[in-house]
Design a protein around this motif. Structure first.
Motif, PDB file in Angstrom:
ATOM      1  N   SER A   1      10.590   4.147   8.432  1.00  0.00           N
ATOM      2  CA  SER A   1      11.483   5.141   8.044  1.00  0.00           C
ATOM      3  C   SER A   1      11.493   6.245   7.383  1.00  0.00           C
ATOM      4  O   SER A   1      10.623   5.693   6.977  1.00  0.00           O
ATOM      5  N   VAL A   2      12.729   7.597   7.325  1.00  0.00           N
ATOM      6  CA  VAL A   2      11.798   8.008   6.337  1.00  0.00           C
ATOM      7  C   VAL A   2      11.491   7.346   4.460  1.00  0.00           C
ATOM      8  O   VAL A   2      10.772   8.265   4.283  1.00  0.00           O
ATOM      9  N   ASP A   3      12.865   6.662   4.131  1.00  0.00           N
ATOM     10  CA  ASP A   3      11.753   6.286   2.980  1.00  0.00           C
ATOM     11  C   ASP A   3      10.721   5.575   2.593  1.00  0.00           C
ATOM     12  O   ASP A   3      10.671   5.492   1.866  1.00  0.00           O
ATOM     13  N   THR A   4      10.303   4.794   3.734  1.00  0.00           N
ATOM     14  CA  THR A   4       9.453   3.616   3.801  1.00  0.00           C
ATOM     15  C   THR A   4       7.767   4.453   4.165  1.00  0.00           C
ATOM     16  O   THR A   4       6.836   3.929   4.613  1.00  0.00           O
ATOM     17  N   LYS A   5       7.963   5.591   5.166  1.00  0.00           N
ATOM     18  CA  LYS A   5       6.759   6.739   5.419  1.00  0.00           C
ATOM     19  C   LYS A   5       5.681   6.420   4.509  1.00  0.00           C
ATOM     20  O   LYS A   5       5.835   6.773   3.682  1.00  0.00           O
ATOM     21  N   GLY A   6       4.595   6.432   4.719  1.00  0.00           N
ATOM     22  CA  GLY A   6       3.312   6.288   4.038  1.00  0.00           C
ATOM     23  C   GLY A   6       3.237   4.488   3.408  1.00  0.00           C
ATOM     24  O   GLY A   6       2.541   5.427   2.406  1.00  0.00           O
ATOM     25  N   THR A   7       3.682   4.538   3.296  1.00  0.00           N
ATOM     26  CA  THR A   7       3.389   2.865   3.132  1.00  0.00           C
ATOM     27  C   THR A   7       3.423   2.215   3.702  1.00  0.00           C
ATOM     28  O   THR A   7       3.535   1.863   4.855  1.00  0.00           O
TER      29      THR A   7
ATOM     30  N   ARG B   1      -6.794  11.075   0.832  1.00  0.00           N
ATOM     31  CA  ARG B   1      -5.575  10.487   0.094  1.00  0.00           C
ATOM     32  C   ARG B   1      -5.788  10.272  -0.723  1.00  0.00           C
ATOM     33  O   ARG B   1      -6.501   8.264   0.279  1.00  0.00           O
ATOM     34  N   TYR B   2      -5.512   9.222  -1.667  1.00  0.00           N
ATOM     35  CA  TYR B   2      -5.619   8.003  -2.752  1.00  0.00           C
ATOM     36  C   TYR B   2      -5.135   7.021  -2.659  1.00  0.00           C
ATOM     37  O   TYR B   2      -3.547   7.103  -3.336  1.00  0.00           O
TER      38      TYR B   2
ATOM     39  N   LEU C   1      -9.996  -1.080  -3.273  1.00  0.00           N
ATOM     40  CA  LEU C   1      -9.194  -0.147  -2.712  1.00  0.00           C
ATOM     41  C   LEU C   1      -8.422   0.507  -3.087  1.00  0.00           C
ATOM     42  O   LEU C   1      -8.003   1.679  -2.554  1.00  0.00           O
ATOM     43  N   ASN C   2      -7.912  -0.353  -4.463  1.00  0.00           N
ATOM     44  CA  ASN C   2      -7.211   0.524  -5.367  1.00  0.00           C
ATOM     45  C   ASN C   2      -7.899   1.535  -5.809  1.00  0.00           C
ATOM     46  O   ASN C   2      -8.980   1.594  -6.719  1.00  0.00           O
ATOM     47  N   GLY C   3      -7.106   3.044  -5.169  1.00  0.00           N
ATOM     48  CA  GLY C   3      -7.574   4.304  -6.019  1.00  0.00           C
ATOM     49  C   GLY C   3      -8.854   4.890  -4.509  1.00  0.00           C
ATOM     50  O   GLY C   3      -9.607   5.723  -4.805  1.00  0.00           O
ATOM     51  N   PHE C   4      -8.437   3.887  -3.780  1.00  0.00           N
ATOM     52  CA  PHE C   4      -9.847   4.420  -3.291  1.00  0.00           C
ATOM     53  C   PHE C   4      -9.112   5.528  -1.972  1.00  0.00           C
ATOM     54  O   PHE C   4      -7.820   5.795  -1.480  1.00  0.00           O
TER      55      PHE C   4
ATOM     56  N   ILE D   1       1.108  -1.245   0.235  1.00  0.00           N
ATOM     57  CA  ILE D   1      -0.049  -0.165  -0.298  1.00  0.00           C
ATOM     58  C   ILE D   1       0.770   1.571   0.021  1.00  0.00           C
ATOM     59  O   ILE D   1       1.455   0.546   0.474  1.00  0.00           O
ATOM     60  N   LYS D   2       0.246   2.315  -1.034  1.00  0.00           N
ATOM     61  CA  LYS D   2       1.003   2.901  -1.176  1.00  0.00           C
ATOM     62  C   LYS D   2       0.678   4.680  -0.407  1.00  0.00           C
ATOM     63  O   LYS D   2      -1.108   4.777  -0.396  1.00  0.00           O
TER      64      LYS D   2
END
Length: 171
Positions: free
Chosen positions: A49-55, A81-82, A73-76, A17-18
């Motif tokens: 971590s800084v690189d993986t935050k939001g995932t 946030r989408y 949920l893809n594009g939900f 999930i991104k």
């Protein structure tokens, strides 16, 4: 059906999930992926971590539940946030890790490990000293301002190449 929704024969029941909100909690993700609390989720791992935050990685008990979640949920729009929901691809993750290691190895190889010579002539011998003529389009003559800037830039770069890397000593 989209290409992302197809189910391979040995598909792992793991989704990547991104574009998650940084303040999302584990409980929010559990409610999103298993709203009826039927126990279809095995594990959720958020990036911290800084690189993986939001995932996040969401591990399901079976691949069909993962496929259904991906399609729904893809594009939900979740917390303004989408979401981008993809199948987890371990081989792609390994390639990224190997490429980071490769870049780090290249950077380490650029730093000379032992001083071979103290003169700067050995370090500048690999740089071509042939001037590249720059023509002024209006006058069809070499532009002296550009050639001066090029000479200054080469002198600047050669100065860095001639220097030894400084070692930091902690008392």
């Amino acid at each position: 059906m989209s290409r992302a929704g197809k189910l391979a024969p040995e598909q792992l029941p793991v989704l990547f999930i991104k574009n998650l909100n940084y303040e999302v909690t584990d409980g929010d993700l559990f409610k999103l992926f298993d709203p009826d609390e039927t126990g279809i989720i095995r594990q959720i791992r958020k990036g911290i971590s800084v690189d993986t935050k939001g995932t996040a990685y969401v591990v399901f008990w079976n691949a069909m539940d993962a496929k259904n979640a991906l399609e729904k949920l893809n594009g939900f729009n979740f917390q303004n946030r989408y979401l981008v929901v993809l199948w987890h691809q371990p081989e792609k993750t390994l390639k990224m890790k190997e490429s980071k290691d490769d870049v780090q190895a290249r950077q380490e190889s650029l730093v000379p490990s032992s001083p071979r010579s103290t003169s700067s002539s050995s370090t500048t011998s690999s740089i071509t000293k042939k001037p590249i003529p720059v023509m002024d389009r209006k006058k069809s003559k070499p532009d002296h301002g550009a050639s001066h800037a090029r000479k200054a830039a080469l002198t600047f770069v050669r100065g860095f190449l001639a220097q030894k890397p400084s070692k930091i000593s902690v008392p």
